[in-house]
Write a protein that holds these residues in place. Structure first.
Motif, mmCIF file in Angstrom:
data_model
loop_
_atom_site.group_PDB
_atom_site.id
_atom_site.type_symbol
_atom_site.label_atom_id
_atom_site.label_comp_id
_atom_site.label_asym_id
_atom_site.label_seq_id
_atom_site.Cartn_x
_atom_site.Cartn_y
_atom_site.Cartn_z
ATOM 1 N N LYS A 155 -6.999 2.180 -3.766
ATOM 2 C CA LYS A 155 -5.819 3.060 -3.814
ATOM 3 C C LYS A 155 -4.633 2.268 -4.351
ATOM 4 O O LYS A 155 -3.929 1.612 -3.601
ATOM 5 C CB LYS A 155 -5.492 3.513 -2.389
ATOM 6 C CG LYS A 155 -5.931 4.920 -2.043
ATOM 7 C CD LYS A 155 -5.450 5.216 -0.639
ATOM 8 C CE LYS A 155 -5.444 6.656 -0.246
ATOM 9 N NZ LYS A 155 -5.344 7.670 -1.235
ATOM 10 N N THR A 156 -4.435 2.308 -5.653
ATOM 11 C CA THR A 156 -3.283 1.608 -6.237
ATOM 12 C C THR A 156 -3.013 2.157 -7.625
ATOM 13 O O THR A 156 -3.928 2.603 -8.318
ATOM 14 C CB THR A 156 -3.517 0.081 -6.306
ATOM 15 O OG1 THR A 156 -2.340 -0.548 -6.821
ATOM 16 C CG2 THR A 156 -4.694 -0.290 -7.212
ATOM 17 N N GLU B 262 0.264 5.623 0.263
ATOM 18 C CA GLU B 262 -0.691 6.730 0.451
ATOM 19 C C GLU B 262 -0.790 7.605 -0.793
ATOM 20 O O GLU B 262 -1.797 8.246 -1.046
ATOM 21 C CB GLU B 262 -0.272 7.599 1.653
ATOM 22 C CG GLU B 262 -0.761 7.073 2.997
ATOM 23 C CD GLU B 262 -2.273 6.881 3.058
ATOM 24 O OE1 GLU B 262 -3.007 7.808 2.673
ATOM 25 O OE2 GLU B 262 -2.726 5.795 3.469
ATOM 26 N N GLY C 76 -6.990 6.763 -5.844
ATOM 27 C CA GLY C 76 -8.079 5.889 -5.384
ATOM 28 C C GLY C 76 -8.637 6.343 -4.050
ATOM 29 O O GLY C 76 -8.100 7.248 -3.412
ATOM 30 N N GLU C 77 -9.721 5.684 -3.616
ATOM 31 C CA GLU C 77 -10.417 6.122 -2.396
ATOM 32 C C GLU C 77 -10.197 5.187 -1.202
ATOM 33 O O GLU C 77 -10.203 5.617 -0.064
ATOM 34 C CB GLU C 77 -11.939 6.149 -2.649
ATOM 35 C CG GLU C 77 -12.406 7.202 -3.632
ATOM 36 C CD GLU C 77 -13.917 7.111 -3.821
ATOM 37 O OE1 GLU C 77 -14.656 7.470 -2.888
ATOM 38 O OE2 GLU C 77 -14.352 6.655 -4.891
ATOM 39 N N THR D 280 -8.522 1.196 0.558
ATOM 40 C CA THR D 280 -7.402 0.249 0.502
ATOM 41 C C THR D 280 -7.808 -1.030 -0.245
ATOM 42 O O THR D 280 -8.986 -1.281 -0.473
ATOM 43 C CB THR D 280 -6.955 -0.165 1.916
ATOM 44 O OG1 THR D 280 -8.035 -0.896 2.522
ATOM 45 C CG2 THR D 280 -6.596 1.032 2.775
ATOM 46 N N ASP E 3 0.833 -1.211 0.000
ATOM 47 C CA ASP E 3 0.000 0.000 0.000
ATOM 48 C C ASP E 3 0.865 1.257 0.000
ATOM 49 O O ASP E 3 1.918 1.303 0.640
ATOM 50 C CB ASP E 3 -0.914 0.039 1.247
ATOM 51 C CG ASP E 3 -2.071 -0.956 1.127
ATOM 52 O OD1 ASP E 3 -2.142 -1.634 0.090
ATOM 53 O OD2 ASP E 3 -2.882 -1.053 2.064
ATOM 54 N N ASP F 167 -0.832 6.710 -3.879
ATOM 55 C CA ASP F 167 -1.554 6.103 -5.012
ATOM 56 C C ASP F 167 -2.937 6.714 -5.171
ATOM 57 O O ASP F 167 -3.568 7.125 -4.195
ATOM 58 C CB ASP F 167 -1.701 4.581 -4.803
ATOM 59 C CG ASP F 167 -0.386 3.840 -5.037
ATOM 60 O OD1 ASP F 167 0.565 4.475 -5.529
ATOM 61 O OD2 ASP F 167 -0.318 2.638 -4.714
#
Length: 457
Positions: free
Chosen positions: A300-301, A57, A61-62, A64, A55, A59
């Motif tokens: 988030k990626t 932060e 996206g909304e 995980t 993961d 990246d």
């Protein structure tokens, strides 16, 4: 009502004809062979991604990876696993479970492709926010001339995402397990009261937005899976002597269909049982339907393949593990032959047979949490379709339509609700699978680059 019921049943059997079977199962097999089973060799890596090892932060996206999977799972791990399996066994006997497994293994490769595409071709909504899902990978990956297909998916998604089946089965469970034994059931009025209570709970969460939905779901899903596991293991422990016999029967009956009570398909009962298993499998894990890529598209990626690997775990958890446990609980207790019940009532009979005092209440607790978490997730899918079609400013309108549909689900028949959702799932699968098959070479190219980098690191 009977006329409407018959019309919806006709619609479902027409939608789930040979063309859909070819595109869902044939298309999934094609994807599996094209990628040479590559994602299956990286299951350990998929679990590491899920645990948050990669993961970042920064990246886009909304939510995980874990929240994306639990949001998708809270919609799929639900009544499809408890009531859907029971429907499959009541109509098709033990053999239907085998064909649910087949749909899950193929579904793992389909989920890998669709979730990868959801990140690879993210689009922007009318507010300029990044979004993912079949409607976006159709328009971004294939171009604006494919817009009618994206619109078909989104329109079907407005109905396909309604929680009517979950609510119907939760209402049935509350009535059968709590109210009827206590002499408190009074028909339509009771159903309507349950519907109103569920609509109120859902309104509180749904009108709070995605982060609250995913946080609530990520807390509830693991807990309900553990509880359900424990209860089913007790049932299997009580009947341990017949477990091997019924496991064997799942395999042998898949090719003999001795217990099949449904319509023939492609000229025979084997065709009928295959179609039934695949329909219930698709309902259980939603591979190829296109709902899960909407949740995974919000992850988030910046690595599309990573999200594909996480999504691939969905059908394995959902159908291969949870559905199999439900199926064995129903089979080893013998209630599938001794009871006329269907859906969730059949599963409740199995729990009561092995654990007379607390079994059905434990099941009711699982069902309540399964259903209510599904209520939260599906609203997210429907409002995504709504904002694609009519702009973000109008997506809130869907939530009111969604909340009203809870009352419909609580007060109508099981067959009507399951056929309604089946029909619209079929209409969602056509654009999702068509676009996925056309865009498959892009995913294969990305996968080769990603796995080569992984070997080097």
């Amino acid at each position: 009502m009977e006329r409407v019921d018959n019309f919806i049943a006709e619609m479902a059997s027409y939608a789930w004809g040979l063309p859909l079977l070819i595109i869902l199962i044939g298309g999934g097999l094609y994807l599996l062979i094209r990628i040479k089973f590559l994602p299956f060799r990286y299951l350990g890596h998929a679990i590491a991604v899920l645990r948050g090892k990669y993961d970042s932060e920064s990246d886009a996206g909304e939510i995980t990876h874990f929240q994306a999977l639990t949001t998708a799972l809270s919609a799929t791990v639900g009544m499809g696993n408890i009531a859907g399996v029971a429907v499959a066994i009541a109509i098709g006997g033990p053999g239907a479970v085998f064909w649910m497994w087949v749909s899950a293994v193929i579904g793992m490769s389909t989920k890998f492709f669709t979730a990868t595409l959801a990140i690879l071709y993210r689009g922007k909504d009318s507010d300029g926010k990044i979004q993912g899902g079949p409607m976006y990978f159709i328009t971004e990956g294939l171009g604006q001339k494919w817009m009618p297909m994206a619109v078909l998916f989104s329109v079907a998604g407005l109905v396909g995402a309604l929680p009517v089946f979950n609510v119907n089965q939760l209402t049935q469970a509350i009535n059968d397990i709590l109210l009827k034994p206590a002499g408190l059931y009074s028909g339509f009025k009771t159903d309507l009261i349950i519907g109103l209570v569920l609509a109120t709970i859902t309104a509180f969460v749904v009108l709070g937005g995605l982060s609250r939905i995913s946080k609530t779901a990520s807390k509830m899903v693991p807990a309900m899976v553990v509880l359900y596991f424990a209860l089913v293991l007790i049932i299997l422990g009580v009947h341990i002597d017949v477990v091997p016999q019924y496991l064997g029967l799942i395999f042998t009956d898949a090719f003999s269909a001795n217990f099949y009570k449904g319509d023939a398909f492609l000229g025979g009962v084997i065709g009928g049982i295959i179609l039934l298993g695949i329909r219930r499998g698709a309902f259980s894990n939603e591979a190829g339907i296109g709902t899960a890529p909407m949740a995974h598209g919000a992850a988030k990626t910046n690595e599309p393949i990573r999200e594909g690997l996480v999504a691939m775990l969905g059908p394995a958890i959902d159908t291969l593990i949870i559905c199999t446990l439900t199926a064995l609980a129903i089979l080893v207790t013998g209630v599938w032959q001794s009871s006329d019940a269907n859906g969730v009532s059949l599963t409740a009979s199995a729990f009561e047979e092995s654990m007379p005092t607390f079994g059905k209440y434990g099941l009711l607790a699982c069902i309540a949490i399964f259903s209510i978490s599904s209520l939260f997730s599906y609203s997210y899918y429907g409002s995504k379709c709504m904002s694609f079609l009519f702009g973000v400013k109008n997506k809130g309108i869907y939530n009111y339509f969604y909340i009203i549909s809870i009352l419909v689900g609580a007060t109508t028949s099981l067959s009507m609700m399951i056929n309604l959702i089946d029909t619209f799932f079929a209409l969602m699968a056509i654009p999702t699978m068509t676009a996925t098959i056309i865009l498959a070479p892009k995913v294969i190219k990305e996968a080769k680059i990603y796995f080569e980098k992984l070997k080097e690191s």
